[in-house]
Design an enzyme around this catalytic site. Structure first.
Site, PDB file in Angstrom:
ATOM      1  N   ALA A 114       0.857  -1.187   0.000  1.00 39.04           N
ATOM      2  CA  ALA A 114       0.000   0.000   0.000  1.00 39.04           C
ATOM      3  C   ALA A 114       0.882   1.223   0.000  1.00 39.04           C
ATOM      4  O   ALA A 114       1.950   1.241   0.613  1.00 39.04           O
ATOM      5  CB  ALA A 114      -0.924   0.004   1.219  1.00 39.04           C
ATOM      6  N   SER A 142      -0.352   9.000   1.022  1.00 39.76           N
ATOM      7  CA  SER A 142       0.253  10.326   0.875  1.00 39.76           C
ATOM      8  C   SER A 142       1.424  10.550   1.814  1.00 39.76           C
ATOM      9  O   SER A 142       2.344  11.298   1.500  1.00 39.76           O
ATOM     10  CB  SER A 142      -0.812  11.396   1.130  1.00 39.76           C
ATOM     11  OG  SER A 142      -1.376  11.233   2.429  1.00 39.76           O
ATOM     12  N   ASP A 191      -9.273   8.812  10.796  1.00 36.07           N
ATOM     13  CA  ASP A 191      -8.931   8.729   9.375  1.00 36.07           C
ATOM     14  C   ASP A 191      -9.566   7.463   8.801  1.00 36.07           C
ATOM     15  O   ASP A 191      -8.897   6.628   8.190  1.00 36.07           O
ATOM     16  CB  ASP A 191      -7.410   8.713   9.205  1.00 36.07           C
ATOM     17  CG  ASP A 191      -6.978   9.166   7.812  1.00 36.07           C
ATOM     18  OD1 ASP A 191      -7.828   9.709   7.081  1.00 36.07           O
ATOM     19  OD2 ASP A 191      -5.806   8.979   7.447  1.00 36.07           O
TER      20      ASP A 191
END
Length: 516
Positions: free
Chosen positions: A126, A129, A282
């Site tokens: 994965a 950002s 998040d």
């Protein structure tokens, strides 16, 4: 000058990827469109709009990617093709080279990668950002995930935050809503969260805390941290195996009850917020998986703990009372709570605020998620707050963002989910535990050690309070001593009351094994 250069870069990127088509759609001034068409003459936009938006956000950096991640969960606001492209920002941002990742790991641990891991997969599983993740195996055979911070992140984020702070100062100074919106405080909160996310040791500590909090719930799994291999730029944790929550058909094929999964997500969110005051902030689909292993079938798997929210006891109680009042459609109580908290000016009429809140919320009750949008409700509430000069609370901005994520996730899993009826029983049980009889006894038990320490000192404190020697006999001093004696009598009453509560708590604690 640095801000000006960054602004120019943002404008050039917007024009390069054709985002001006959307950004300027609301401008009626023809000269604006003519000027942009001259600047962008000869531009070719062959890629679909969603792809161009995703690539522009990736190019602009982490803060813009975060915005795209939040937006990707709101399929009620976006065309499907755009939402699908933005979903790639959750864990499919272009990775940095494997050689760089290996070098960063070796630099963090000050030894060759072969001395740490039996195996280390060069291809990241994965890439987001802020960091990317590689699977590995420790020398003792444990399977782990290695999270590596992207190089150069601090400078990029500091530049964007500096620009946001400048914009916040302008809004604060020149906007009529500046004081109410508190832009500087909001940016400061955002600054804290982003810098916390850049410290991976803090992220590991957040994960450990969340794991302890969720141990008894059996709805959420959190990876265990390998503390010997955790640094500010690289952390190693237990490898979790699950199906990404965005792959709904794969979950259905595995036999997962999707409707129950949606309800469990609401329970997890409200448990973290109101029971613990510590919540994963998040919660986009890239950070959520579902276990299909037999021993943990159907449980959520949480990943990425860089951004967590916290609430004080005052915040929790205020929010719970607001939610319960909303669920009971007691709009007068909602208005009163806003006045009691000082969020609206003292002279605001309760009946007017009550009527405005009713007009916003009443049309959305008893309807499934597919027929309502919490985003639209919040937008109407913000318009109402502007009318009544409601002050924005910076400490709740992250909670609002997370609530939008939860609604977007629930909408994808089960559009028929009734968010209100799912959350109402939980909040009522929580309020009973806080302010009901059970909550009273729990708090008395919690305070019993403190009062047990205070009780032996009570006779000495009373003696000192009642027999303090008088050094002078001036009228002013006598008046002062008289006032002190009145204060001492009040203190005595308070201490005796506290002693009574302590004795009661001690008796309850002693009787508890026999009471079951």
């Amino acid at each position: 000058m640095r801000h000006l250069a960054r602004l120019i870069y943002i404008v050039v990127t917007v024009l390069r990827y054709g985002l001006d088509e959307v950004a300027l759609s609301g401008f009626r001034q023809r000269w604006v469109r003519v000027m942009v068409s001259v600047v962008t003459f000869g531009r070719r936009l062959d890629a679909p709009p969603g792809q161009r938006l995703r690539e522009a956000l990736e190019r602009l950096g982490p803060i813009f990617v975060k915005f795209g991640q939040v937006l990707s969960t709101r399929r009620d606001l976006l065309p499907d093709d755009v939402a699908d492209e933005l979903a790639r920002l959750q864990d499919d941002v272009p990775p940095f080279p494997a050689a760089v990742a290996r070098a960063l790991v070796e630099k963090a641990f000050k030894r060759p990668i072969e001395a740490i891991f039996a195996t280390f997969e060069a291809e990241p599983v994965a890439s987001a950002s802020i960091a990317q993740v590689h699977f590995a195996t420790l020398k003792d055979g444990r399977e782990v995930a290695v999270k590596v911070l992207r190089p150069g992140m601090l400078a990029i984020i500091d530049d964007d935050l500096s620009l946001l702070r400048t914009l916040a100062r302008w809004i604060d100074r020149w906007s009529v809503d500046g004081k109410r919106l508190k832009p500087r405080e909001v940016v400061a909160e955002f600054d804290n969260y982003l810098h916390d996310e850049l410290d991976l040791v803090r992220e590991a500590a957040n994960g450990a805390q969340l794991r302890r909090n969720m141990e008894g719930l059996d709805l959420l799994m959190v990876p265990e941290m390998v503390w010997d291999l955790c640094t500010q730029s690289v952390i190693v944790m237990e490898r979790m195996k699950g199906v990404p929550i965005s792959q709904r058909q794969r979950l259905r094929d595995a036999g997962v009850d999707i409707k129950k999964l949606a309800r469990d997500g609401v329970t997890i969110f409200f448990t973290q917020v109101f029971r613990d005051g510590f919540f994963h902030a998040d919660m986009h689909p890239g950070n959520i998986q579902v276990s299909i292993a037999p021993a943990t079938f159907g449980r959520y798997v949480a990943l990425d703990f860089g951004i967590v929210g916290t609430l004080t006891e005052v915040d929790k109680e205020y929010l719970a009372q607001n939610f319960i009042a909303f669920f009971r459609r007691d709009y007068k109580r909602v208005a009163e709570l806003h006045l009691e908290s000082g969020w609206v000016p003292a002279g605001t009429r309760v009946d007017e605020l009550e009527g405005a809140i009713r007009a916003v919320c009443e049309p959305h009750f008893d309807r499934p998620l597919k027929d309502i949008s919490l985003g639209q409700v919040l937008l109407r509430l913000f318009q109402t707050s502007r009318r009544f000069n409601v002050e924005i609370q910076p400490q709740l901005v992250l909670l609002q963002k997370t609530l939008l994520n939860v609604e977007g996730l629930g909408r994808q899993l089960d559009p028929e989910l009734d968010l209100w009826s799912t959350a109402k029983p939980f909040l009522e049980r929580w309020m009973d535990a806080q302010v009901g009889v059970r909550g009273l006894f729990e708090r008395m038990k919690k305070e019993a050690p403190h009062y047990a320490q205070l009780l032996p000192e009570l006779p000495r404190l009373l003696h000192q309070a009642l027999h303090r020697p008088h050094r002078e006999e001036s009228p002013a001093l006598l008046a002062l001593l008289a006032e002190q004696r009145r204060t001492n009598r009040l203190l005595t009453a308070v201490l005796l009351t506290a002693g009574g509560f302590a004795a009661g708590a001690a008796v309850m604690a002693w009787l508890q094994p026999w009471m079951g």
